[in-house]
Design a protein around this motif. Structure first.
Motif, PDB file in Angstrom:
ATOM      1  N   UNK A  71       0.876  -1.174   0.000  1.00 34.85           N
ATOM      2  CA  UNK A  71       0.000   0.000   0.000  1.00 34.85           C
ATOM      3  C   UNK A  71       0.908   1.217   0.000  1.00 34.85           C
ATOM      4  N   UNK A  73       0.850   4.883   1.214  1.00 30.94           N
ATOM      5  CA  UNK A  73       0.209   5.998   1.906  1.00 30.94           C
ATOM      6  C   UNK A  73       0.936   7.305   1.622  1.00 30.94           C
ATOM      7  N   UNK A 153       2.899  -0.591   4.974  1.00 31.40           N
ATOM      8  CA  UNK A 153       2.126   0.542   5.479  1.00 31.40           C
ATOM      9  C   UNK A 153       2.964   1.376   6.429  1.00 31.40           C
ATOM     10  N   UNK A 157       3.913   5.146   5.577  1.00 35.17           N
ATOM     11  CA  UNK A 157       3.447   6.087   6.602  1.00 35.17           C
ATOM     12  C   UNK A 157       4.598   6.997   7.007  1.00 35.17           C
ATOM     13  N   UNK A 276      -5.893  11.266   0.640  1.00 36.74           N
ATOM     14  CA  UNK A 276      -5.508   9.877   0.895  1.00 36.74           C
ATOM     15  C   UNK A 276      -6.710   8.942   0.944  1.00 36.74           C
ATOM     16  N   UNK A 280      -7.358   5.689  -1.639  1.00 36.91           N
ATOM     17  CA  UNK A 280      -7.467   4.299  -1.188  1.00 36.91           C
ATOM     18  C   UNK A 280      -8.910   3.842  -1.244  1.00 36.91           C
TER      19      UNK A 280
END
Lengths: 355, 330, 511
Positions: A71, A73, A153, A157, A276, A280
């Motif tokens: 993912x 972010x 993640x 992050x 964001x 997603x």
């Protein structure tokens, strides 16, 4: 008993069908149109379209990362950083009152603008640099996940936090205005009736489609996301494939940043901060699995349409500004639950979803 | 015994004790740069300021130990203190009642997380990302985005001292650490939290109610988050719209720096999380006193987390490699 | 007269339309060791999973010591006094022995819910004494040897007074000494009134240890009785249900002198030591070893999935150094892994996607091609599926998950055949598939060897290797301890070699 069961299965099958989200969006739009007739007005439709294309680019990038089971972010902060850096190259005037204390004042920034202010190559150079920086941040994400085996993640992050801090540091929280007209035209102009934003989004989508459906790399992306071990045994260069996905995601984020900055006519260190969830949310509600290995470009498109229509209708409604966040959060949860349901049905073998 | 295994073993021991090594390093570093640092007063200050991050990090440790994550702690802190603050304004509550309401709000928030993660089976970081956004939205809706100030009866707690010696935040932090340690090491639930984090499937096979155990972890995390929020508000005096934003970062950083693995099942509350929280606080105090550009702070803390996560990942890979050796009969 | 420990009444179970168990009616008397034998897929583990509450039966009922037994989960079975010790131990390495023993039910100090550490330590100590494990109760489980870990599992069962203990393949990773230690413990437990269910592929051990024998085949109970009624031969006949000579196709391939794969001195410290052998054209080379002997690790190193620190690998005159799987594939290697689900297939992907995965570039015509040739893939996948008699409805839509075990294995082989391999490494190619499919896999191996490929077949079933191979290497403790040509095949000697490394290994001392 078994009758009820088949009926439940049919219902679920319908829920996970390819076009479910598109139909849902259409029905939702019609209902909204009945309540708020101006939803289908010319202005609002233009508005919808201009919101849709940049988001489509971002979601396309995000999709690649989701496909390999990761993912990203950090897309939003990639947007912020690239927006700021690009603007610093090409802006034609800076207000000394605001930028005097900037760490780069006197280095590349001055009252006469950025590094290449007024230069004929300013805009192309800025655009190339933005894309390169986006890809570079993607490279960092990719290497950290693929080589250092850090959880995606967490990595993204952290890069999100780092680079949004970096963007704010670079500008000391100021927007950079006075961008060249030729740059602004990318966001606002159009090729005949077709806006440039749409052209760019379609080009990137086409590239993504070719990668996913025609190239060996596409098969590798799916394979890595479905089962890393099997892919490795089958000779897939897994680390490289994962790194590529993140680089592509960063690249797309930078491309999105070009469109958004041009539309806003400014380099903004907080660009994309609220996007964001949209990114997603669109991807997941379109049906791109958070568990990796499952997703089609078409699904990403459906998800984007859904989210843009939802966002638009929420802004139309007489709602508290903050209630929008609550609704978006709930929608993401719904999408994630739908993803879980799809996956479990798939695993119990009741319904097969092709790749 | 061959060389590589030996080397790995030493490396692993170092990685296992990383919190202590880092802490001592940092401590000495600060001591050399600023000899004042070794005075009781500055140490007390660092621990006091670390107390609320530490309490939130203790809760975060519970979730991390089960192999999950809770990104919503910052929003939880904000929402529960807003609810408490509004209740005080509306009903003129006593500090104790406000405290109960704050914790109650945190509990409800946490139950939502627990339900979504364990019952709806949504991946933890997505579930808590959604509640992060929704929770802050709800808080700002309730507060109309205005700052809510707390009465003097509550802010007094933030500056008071127990027996005029130890500041209350430190006392509460110590009590939290003790309670958490007892929960993890002296109750069945605590031991089962470690088991679930080691291997969810094995835990289920061993007859552990994994749904309940994971739910407990999220609830503990949420309750501690609201508790930490309350203490922080007691020190600050009011809740503004940005309160708690980014706290999830500090909490995760403190826990991971303290040796709690993001992959679950490894790490301990004491001294790990205590050291982690103080380290985070030391760094930010250090940055302030060194007059580093304020905008650089978030970047530096991001780098620290990155390093901590990288160390954690490396340790996990090494552990796996060494277990692979165990397959063989020696 | 005490009632039976366990009674099954007409128990049946289906998975995805395949019968795993049909109408099992069986009773197990108390205080006996009951040996259950059967081929892979005969239903042993399903039956035990039903007993242990992991799987619920479709029909039928059970009684446990006279009481109806209907477990909704493992916890219910535990409460009924049943302990299930899986082949893959279910322990938590990050916790101490005492925590592992009581993880689902610690002794507590009243009311507060706090653990009674002293009592826990005492009973843990006692349980460890019973099973003969002498180490502090606070030792972390990940620091124990596999054998000690197994004893901890048994201590867990003993500690909660289990009346019925199921041991699934408990000896597969133990040395001979450790086995003897386990057997005497089993006898002690039986004499103390415990019922033990002993599942093993080692028929000699089953015959030696059990009081009663149960034979399963294809989900049905074939025979049961006191051990005096059985010999190893009878067990095999009951298990297989037909003449043994029909199990394997006649060998048609003849090895030539040309060397395809030459391995010399390959070492990875702590895993494998100084491995050297050569694989010839047209040869089926068996690699026999027990679980944990280093055979799978060797295969992974040969294929470039794991690194080695010393030694040389030469495949068809091309030296492979620090190679990646992609280079191995290019040099003509193929690797059918031990675990289809986790390493062989993409379970959610279509059959066609799976078949093409390793040969995306070959099918497109050149090694550097970046384009996928859809038509070539479709044609070739249909052809290879037909050659292997892979039964599937729709190559484009059907996912690998919906295939039976045998067809999944054929799918893995089909994937590799598309890369035109000269050297095939097959790791446990017939694990968990039925007899008919096994026969077909052996035929495929035969045909490939006859076509000039070299095959390295790894297995822990000696009989399978002696029937199909031209030569057998025996591996144990990370080394090759025997090299037998077809004329010298002798099960006793090979087993002896397989245990050789283990016997010379350090005796379990006073750690």
């Amino acid at each position: 008993m078994s009758g009820l069961r088949t009926r439940c299965t049919t219902l679920l099958a319908w829920l996970v069908a390819d076009h479910f989200i598109l139909v849902l969006t259409a029905v939702y739009f019609l209902v909204m149109w009945l309540i708020y007739p101006h939803m289908a007005g010319r202005r609002n439709l233009a508005n919808l379209s201009s919101n849709m294309w940049p988001l489509m680019i971002l979601v396309t990038g995000q999709m690649f990362v989701l496909l390999v089971g990761g993912i990203d972010l950090s897309q939003t902060s990639v947007m912020a950083v690239t927006s700021v850096i690009g603007s610093m190259i090409m802006t034609s005037r800076l207000d000394p009152a605001k930028f005097e204390h900037n760490p780069l004042w006197g280095v590349i920034l001055s009252e006469n603008g950025g590094l290449l202010a007024g230069h004929a190559m300013a805009v192309p150079a800025a655009v190339v640099l933005m894309l390169a920086v986006g890809a570079g941040i993607g490279l960092i994400n990719g290497l950290a996940t693929a080589k250092l085996r850090m959880p995606p993640f967490m990595v993204t992050l952290v890069t999100m936090s780092f680079f949004s801090g970096f963007a704010i540091y670079l500008t000391q929280s100021e927007n950079i205005m006075h961008l060249p007209d030729s740059f602004i035209r990318i966001g606002k102009g159009s090729l005949g009736p077709v806006p440039y934003a749409m052209v760019l989004a379609l080009l990137i989508s086409l590239a993504a489609w070719i990668i996913l459906n025609r190239l060996v790399l596409g098969r590798w992306l799916y394979a890595v996301g479905m089962n890393l071990k099997t892919a490795a045994v089958s000779g897939v260069p897994c680390a490289g494939v994962i790194v590529f996905a993140y680089v592509f995601s960063g690249f797309c984020a930078a491309a999105g940043a070009i469109l958004y900055s041009a539309r806003l006519e400014a380099g903004r260190p907080t660009l994309g901060q609220n996007l964001l969830l949209d990114i997603i949310g669109s991807a997941v509600i379109g049906g791109i699995s958070l568990f990796g290995g499952k997703g089609k470009l078409r699904w990403a498109f459906y998800g984007v349409v859904f989210f843009v229509v939802l966002d638009n209708s929420l802004n139309t409604m007489p709602l508290n500004y903050y209630a929008v966040d609550i609704i978006k959060g709930a929608v993401i949860l719904m999408a994630a639950v739908l993803d879980v349901v799809r996956n479990r049905l798939n695993q119990t073998g009741q319904i097969s979803v092709g790749t | 015994m061959n060389m590589t295994a030996q080397k790995n073993r030493i490396l692993l021991a170092a990685l296992r004790n990383m919190p202590i090594i880092l802490f001592v390093g940092l401590f000495l570093c600060f001591g050399v740069l600023a000899p004042d640092f070794f005075r009781y007063q500055s140490i007390e200050n660092a621990v006091k300021q670390a107390s609320y991050v530490g309490i939130v990090a203790v809760g975060m440790a519970f979730v991390l130990l089960t192999g999950g994550i809770d990104l919503s702690v910052g929003s939880n802190m904000y929402l529960s203190t807003v609810v408490a603050g509004l209740c005080i304004q509306r009903f003129a509550l006593s500090p104790a009642a406000a405290f109960v309401i704050c914790i109650g709000a945190g509990f409800t928030f946490a139950m939502t997380n627990a339900f979504i993660v364990t019952r709806l089976r949504v991946v933890p970081f997505i579930a808590t990302l959604a509640t992060l956004v929704a929770g802050r939205g709800l808080g700002r809706m309730l507060s109309q985005s205005r700052a809510i100030s707390f009465p003097e009866t509550i802010t007094r707690i933030g500056s008071a001292r127990l027996f005029d010696v130890v500041p209350y935040p430190i006392v509460l932090f110590a009590l939290t650490l003790l309670a958490a340690w007892i929960m993890l090491h002296r109750t069945q639930w605590g031991r089962q939290i470690y088991a679930v984090g080691y291997n969810l499937e094995s835990a289920r096979k061993a007859g552990i109610n994994t749904v309940r155990i994971r739910a407990i972890a999220y609830v503990v995390c949420g309750v501690f988050a609201s508790f930490g929020g309350f203490i922080s508000v007691a020190q600050l005096g009011n809740v503004n719209a940005g309160f708690g934003r980014g706290s999830e970062f500090d909490a995760i950083a403190a826990a991971v720096l303290g040796g709690i693995s993001l992959f679950g099942g490894i790490g301990s509350i004491f001294p790990g999380v205590l050291l982690g929280a103080v380290m985070i606080q030391l760094v930010s105090t250090g940055l302030v006193s060194a007059k580093v550009d304020l905008y650089l702070h978030s970047m530096i803390s991001a780098l620290i987390i990155f390093a901590a996560v990288a160390i954690d990942s490396h340790r996990t890979i090494l552990l796996k490699k060494m277990q692979q050796r165990h397959i063989r009969i020696e | 007269m005490p009632s039976d420990a366990i009674q099954f009444e007409n128990v049946s179970k289906e998975f995805f339309g395949i019968r795993a168990l049909s109408g099992i009616t069986l009773s197990m008397p108390p205080a006996q060791i009951i040996g259950i034998v059967g081929e892979n897929g005969a239903g042993k583990s399903t039956l035990m999973n039903i007993l242990g509450g992991i799987v619920t039966p479709d029909t039928g009922s059970m009684t446990c010591q006279g009481q109806p037994h209907k477990p909704a989960g493992p916890a219910d079975a535990t409460r009924a006094g049943i302990a299930f010790i899986h082949q893959e131990l279910n322990l938590f390495g990050n916790l101490s022995i005492v925590d592992n023993l009581f993880i689902d039910g610690f002794p507590k100090i009243d009311r507060l819910g706090l653990l009674d550490k002293r009592k826990a330590n005492q009973s843990a100590h006692q349980a460890l004494q019973t099973v003969g494990l002498h180490c502090p109760v606070h030792t972390l489980v990940e620091n124990l040897t596999p054998c000690e870990q197994q004893l901890v599992e048994i201590a867990r069962a003993v500690g909660r007074n289990a009346r019925l203990i199921i041991l699934d393949e408990p000896t597969s990773s133990l040395t001979q000494n450790e086995r003897d230690r386990l057997f005497s413990l089993m006898n002690t437990l039986r004499n103390a009134g415990c019922t033990l269910v002993f599942i093993s592929h080692n028929l000699d051990e089953v015959l030696r240890m059990s009081d009663r024998i149960v034979v399963l085949r294809d989900g049905c109970l074939v025979s049961t009785g006191s051990k005096t009624e059985y010999t190893v031969e009878r067990m095999i006949i009951d298990m297989v249900g037909r003449q043994i000579k029909n199990l394997y196709p006649p060998k048609t391939s003849v090895p030539s002198e040309t060397i395809l794969l030459e391995v010399s001195g390959v070492t990875r410290p702590g895993i494998i030591e100084d491995i050297s052998f050569a694989l010839h054209k047209g040869e089926i080379l068996g690699l026999f070893g027990l679980m944990g002997s280093g055979r799978t690790e060797l295969a992974r190193i040969l294929f470039g999935l794991d690194p080695c620190t010393a030694g040389e690998i030469v495949a068809i005159n091309r030296p492979l150094r620090r190679h990646k799987p992609a280079e191995s594939i290019h040099s003509g290697l193929a690797f059918v892994t031990e675990n289809r689900r986790d390493e062989g297939l993409l379970m959610e992907a279509s059959i066609e996607f799976n078949i093409a995965l390793a040969a995306l570039r070959q099918t497109a015509g050149s090694r550097s091609s970046i384009w996928v040739d859809h038509k070539a893939i479709r044609d070739k996948s249909l052809r290879v599926a037909r050659d292997l008699r892979l039964q599937a409805a729709d190559h484009k839509r059907q996912s690998a998950r919906n295939l039976s075990g045998g067809n999944q294995q054929k799918l893995v082989i089909a994937k590799w055949l598309l890369t035109n391999p000269q050297i095939l490494i097959l790791d446990e190619p017939t694990r968990g598939i039925d007899v008919g499919a096994k026969y077909e896999i052996y035929t495929i191996m035969n045909n490939l060897a006859a076509g000039g490929a070299g095959i390295l077949c790894i297995s822990s079933e000696l009989e399978e290797l002696t029937a199909t191979c031209d030569r057998i290497l025996v591996m144990s403790n990370g080394r090759i301890h025997g090299d037998f040509a077809r004329s010298e095949f002798n099960e006793k000697n090979m087993l002896h070699a397989a245990f050789k490394g283990l016997r010379t290994a350090a005796e379990p001392g006073d750690r």
